[in-house]
Motif scaffolding. Structure first.
Motif, PDB file in Angstrom:
ATOM      1  N   ASN A   1      11.919 -14.668  -6.600  1.00  0.00           N
ATOM      2  CA  ASN A   1      13.319 -14.946  -6.304  1.00  0.00           C
ATOM      3  C   ASN A   1      13.507 -16.045  -5.255  1.00  0.00           C
ATOM      4  OD1 ASN A   1      15.894 -13.966  -7.222  1.00  0.00           O
ATOM      5  ND2 ASN A   1      16.258 -13.302  -5.114  1.00  0.00           N
ATOM      6  N   ASP A   2      12.453 -16.323  -4.497  1.00  0.00           N
ATOM      7  CA  ASP A   2      12.578 -17.330  -3.436  1.00  0.00           C
ATOM      8  C   ASP A   2      12.361 -18.757  -3.936  1.00  0.00           C
ATOM      9  OD1 ASP A   2       9.893 -17.017  -3.998  1.00  0.00           O
ATOM     10  OD2 ASP A   2       9.254 -17.166  -1.896  1.00  0.00           O
ATOM     11  N   TRP A   3      12.270 -18.941  -5.259  1.00  0.00           N
ATOM     12  CA  TRP A   3      11.965 -20.296  -5.756  1.00  0.00           C
ATOM     13  C   TRP A   3      13.043 -21.312  -5.381  1.00  0.00           C
ATOM     14  CZ3 TRP A   3      14.558 -23.274  -9.562  1.00  0.00           C
ATOM     15  CH2 TRP A   3      15.575 -22.620 -10.280  1.00  0.00           C
ATOM     16  N   ILE A   4      14.283 -20.868  -5.307  1.00  0.00           N
ATOM     17  CA  ILE A   4      15.360 -21.819  -5.001  1.00  0.00           C
ATOM     18  C   ILE A   4      15.244 -22.294  -3.554  1.00  0.00           C
ATOM     19  CG2 ILE A   4      17.856 -22.136  -4.844  1.00  0.00           C
ATOM     20  CD1 ILE A   4      18.200 -20.243  -7.175  1.00  0.00           C
ATOM     21  N   GLU A   5      15.035 -21.353  -2.623  1.00  0.00           N
ATOM     22  CA  GLU A   5      14.935 -21.794  -1.235  1.00  0.00           C
ATOM     23  C   GLU A   5      13.665 -22.597  -0.984  1.00  0.00           C
ATOM     24  OE1 GLU A   5      15.165 -17.485  -0.082  1.00  0.00           O
ATOM     25  OE2 GLU A   5      14.056 -18.247   1.635  1.00  0.00           O
ATOM     26  N   VAL A   6      12.604 -22.293  -1.703  1.00  0.00           N
ATOM     27  CA  VAL A   6      11.391 -23.111  -1.583  1.00  0.00           C
ATOM     28  C   VAL A   6      11.677 -24.538  -2.055  1.00  0.00           C
ATOM     29  CG1 VAL A   6       9.059 -23.440  -2.512  1.00  0.00           C
ATOM     30  CG2 VAL A   6       9.782 -21.173  -1.711  1.00  0.00           C
ATOM     31  N   ALA A   7      12.440 -24.662  -3.139  1.00  0.00           N
ATOM     32  CA  ALA A   7      12.791 -25.996  -3.631  1.00  0.00           C
ATOM     33  C   ALA A   7      13.590 -26.766  -2.573  1.00  0.00           C
ATOM     34  CB  ALA A   7      13.584 -25.881  -4.929  1.00  0.00           C
ATOM     35  N   PHE A   8      14.548 -26.103  -1.947  1.00  0.00           N
ATOM     36  CA  PHE A   8      15.367 -26.786  -0.930  1.00  0.00           C
ATOM     37  C   PHE A   8      14.530 -27.148   0.306  1.00  0.00           C
ATOM     38  CE2 PHE A   8      19.772 -27.262  -2.132  1.00  0.00           C
ATOM     39  CZ  PHE A   8      19.884 -26.471  -3.263  1.00  0.00           C
ATOM     40  N   ARG A   9      13.684 -26.252   0.752  1.00  0.00           N
ATOM     41  CA  ARG A   9      12.861 -26.561   1.933  1.00  0.00           C
ATOM     42  C   ARG A   9      11.896 -27.710   1.628  1.00  0.00           C
ATOM     43  NH1 ARG A   9      13.815 -22.418   5.629  1.00  0.00           N
ATOM     44  NH2 ARG A   9      14.144 -20.336   4.732  1.00  0.00           N
ATOM     45  N   THR A  10      11.350 -27.719   0.425  1.00  0.00           N
ATOM     46  CA  THR A  10      10.438 -28.802   0.026  1.00  0.00           C
ATOM     47  C   THR A  10      11.180 -30.135   0.015  1.00  0.00           C
ATOM     48  OG1 THR A  10       9.198 -27.237  -1.347  1.00  0.00           O
ATOM     49  CG2 THR A  10       8.886 -29.590  -1.811  1.00  0.00           C
ATOM     50  N   ALA A  11      12.394 -30.118  -0.551  1.00  0.00           N
ATOM     51  CA  ALA A  11      13.175 -31.353  -0.640  1.00  0.00           C
ATOM     52  C   ALA A  11      13.553 -31.866   0.749  1.00  0.00           C
ATOM     53  CB  ALA A  11      14.418 -31.116  -1.486  1.00  0.00           C
ATOM     54  N   ARG A  12      13.943 -30.983   1.626  1.00  0.00           N
ATOM     55  CA  ARG A  12      14.320 -31.411   2.995  1.00  0.00           C
ATOM     56  C   ARG A  12      13.154 -32.102   3.685  1.00  0.00           C
ATOM     57  NH1 ARG A  12      18.838 -31.665   3.968  1.00  0.00           N
ATOM     58  NH2 ARG A  12      19.771 -30.028   5.208  1.00  0.00           N
ATOM     59  N   ALA A  13      11.970 -31.495   3.549  1.00  0.00           N
ATOM     60  CA  ALA A  13      10.790 -32.076   4.198  1.00  0.00           C
ATOM     61  C   ALA A  13      10.420 -33.414   3.569  1.00  0.00           C
ATOM     62  CB  ALA A  13       9.615 -31.099   4.107  1.00  0.00           C
ATOM     63  N   ALA A  14      10.618 -33.540   2.266  1.00  0.00           N
ATOM     64  CA  ALA A  14      10.198 -34.757   1.558  1.00  0.00           C
ATOM     65  C   ALA A  14      11.133 -35.928   1.828  1.00  0.00           C
ATOM     66  CB  ALA A  14      10.121 -34.489   0.057  1.00  0.00           C
ATOM     67  N   ASP A  15      12.433 -35.668   1.949  1.00  0.00           N
ATOM     68  CA  ASP A  15      13.396 -36.738   2.251  1.00  0.00           C
ATOM     69  C   ASP A  15      14.499 -36.192   3.149  1.00  0.00           C
ATOM     70  OD1 ASP A  15      15.108 -38.822   2.482  1.00  0.00           O
ATOM     71  OD2 ASP A  15      15.419 -39.143   0.333  1.00  0.00           O
ATOM     72  N   PRO A  16      14.252 -36.229   4.460  1.00  0.00           N
ATOM     73  CA  PRO A  16      15.231 -35.646   5.398  1.00  0.00           C
ATOM     74  C   PRO A  16      16.584 -36.341   5.369  1.00  0.00           C
ATOM     75  CG  PRO A  16      13.109 -36.030   6.478  1.00  0.00           C
ATOM     76  CD  PRO A  16      13.043 -36.712   5.148  1.00  0.00           C
ATOM     77  N   SER A  17      16.654 -37.554   4.802  1.00  0.00           N
ATOM     78  CA  SER A  17      17.930 -38.284   4.784  1.00  0.00           C
ATOM     79  C   SER A  17      18.819 -37.879   3.613  1.00  0.00           C
ATOM     80  CB  SER A  17      17.671 -39.791   4.721  1.00  0.00           C
ATOM     81  OG  SER A  17      17.165 -40.155   3.453  1.00  0.00           O
TER      82      SER A  17
END
Ligand code: G3I
Length: 302
Positions: free
Chosen positions: A146-162
């Motif tokens: 169930n945590d796949w969505i938040e993992v996707a968001f955390r990954t995206a934030r780290a990859a492109d903070p802008s």
């Protein structure tokens, strides 16, 4: 103002469209798109099957064609989309469990590494909620946990903070629907727990099964009150009612955090719904429709 983009800019908003790379050689199409719109979404070219056709081998040729056309014409883009149950390449569709989870993370990193700092908004996760029961849609991604969505968001934030990170879905326009409440509760939970989410995309495909309802303004303002921007990301209205188009625009204009509107195609003939449903703002010959004038007038009255 005499164009959709210029009229939207008067209130600090944008007016966008979906663009298909295969139509960039059509002068009527690019002429309208360049004149009227200032935000661009690739209709298919930045999806998973397009950008990672073989595992670990990224291909940005079609996505970059649209990106280059947009930036050469002074337009920004909404990135669409990094994690989705649909339009997965064959190699991903057959995956599950921890290897799929890692493949999702690698995909997000690969795409955002390429477009880092270049695309201000991303639909990080698309269409993850069930159409009826207010819970999660069953999919290979959901079955990774169930945590796949938040993992996707955390990954995206780290990859492109802008980049501003959005959750995007359809049939979350009507405030009374279980699906809307499910997504609302997810965003509320993410904000409470510090999961990085900046925006919600209301696709807003309106038709007889899921018609525009006047509680749309409530939906927009309720999401905004959670502390996220709201974008109307894939607007089309089957039948093309000019008054319904005006209602949608006025509902966005009524909420300061409703940052812009994107229609899902230029001419009726460009729509995924088929030209006979008359869903967009320009007819198949590229002429402005009554709905166009209605949208322009509403934007100018703001
Ligand atoms: O490019 C191939 C072509 O080579 C092939 O001959 C042809 C035969 O089927 O298919 C073409 O690809 C199609 C592609 O559109 C480009 O036209 C795909 O089959 C077709 O599935 C794809 O449809 C897209 C659909 O997403 C796929 O899920 C639509 O264009 C696109 O408008 C639509 O957009 C979605 C959003 O991403 C998410 N929200 C809903 C929205 C509407 O369904």
């Amino acid at each position: 103002a005499s164009t959709l983009a210029a009229a939207a800019q008067q209130s600090g908003r944008y007016f966008g469209t979906a663009i298909a790379s295969g139509k960039l050689g059509d002068g009527t199409y690019t002429g309208i798109a360049n004149r009227e719109f200032d935000m661009i979404t690739a209709e298919n070219e930045m999806k998973i099957d397009a950008t990672e056709p073989q595992q670990g081998q990224f291909n940005f040729s079609s996505g970059d064609r649209i990106y280059n056309w947009a930036t050469q014409n002074g337009k920004r883009m909404r990135g669409h989309t990094l994690a989705w149950h649909s339009q997965q390449p064959d190699w991903m569709r057959n995956m599950s469990g921890s290897s799929l989870r890692q493949a999702m993370i690698n995909h997000i990193n690969g795409v955002l590494n390429h477009y880092k700092g270049k695309i201000p908004y991303w639909d990080v996760v698309n269409e993850a909620y069930d159409d009826n029961n207010g819970g999660r849609r069953d999919s290979n991604l959901q079955r990774t946990g169930n945590d796949w969505i938040e993992v996707a968001f955390r990954t995206a934030r780290a990859a492109d903070p802008s980049a501003k990170l959005c959750y995007n879905d359809y049939n979350i326009d009507n405030w009374t629907w279980a699906k809307t409440q499910g997504v609302y509760n997810m965003v509320k939970d993410f904000k409470a727990r510090g999961v990085p989410i900046d925006c919600v995309g209301l696709q807003s495909h309106f038709n007889s099964q899921s018609p525009y309802n006047s509680n749309y303004r409530t939906t927009i303002s309720q999401f905004a009150a959670l502390g996220v921007d709201v974008a109307i990301t894939e607007l089309d209205i089957q039948g093309g009612s000019a008054s319904t188009y005006a209602n949608v625009v006025n509902d966005c204009l009524a909420v300061s955090r409703c940052i812009g509107i994107t229609v899902w195609g230029v001419r009726d003939s460009d729509s995924w719904l088929g030209a006979n449903t008359s869903p967009l703002l320009f007819d198949s010959n590229g002429n402005k429709k009554a709905a166009y004038n209605s949208v322009l007038n509403a934007l100018n009255a703001a």
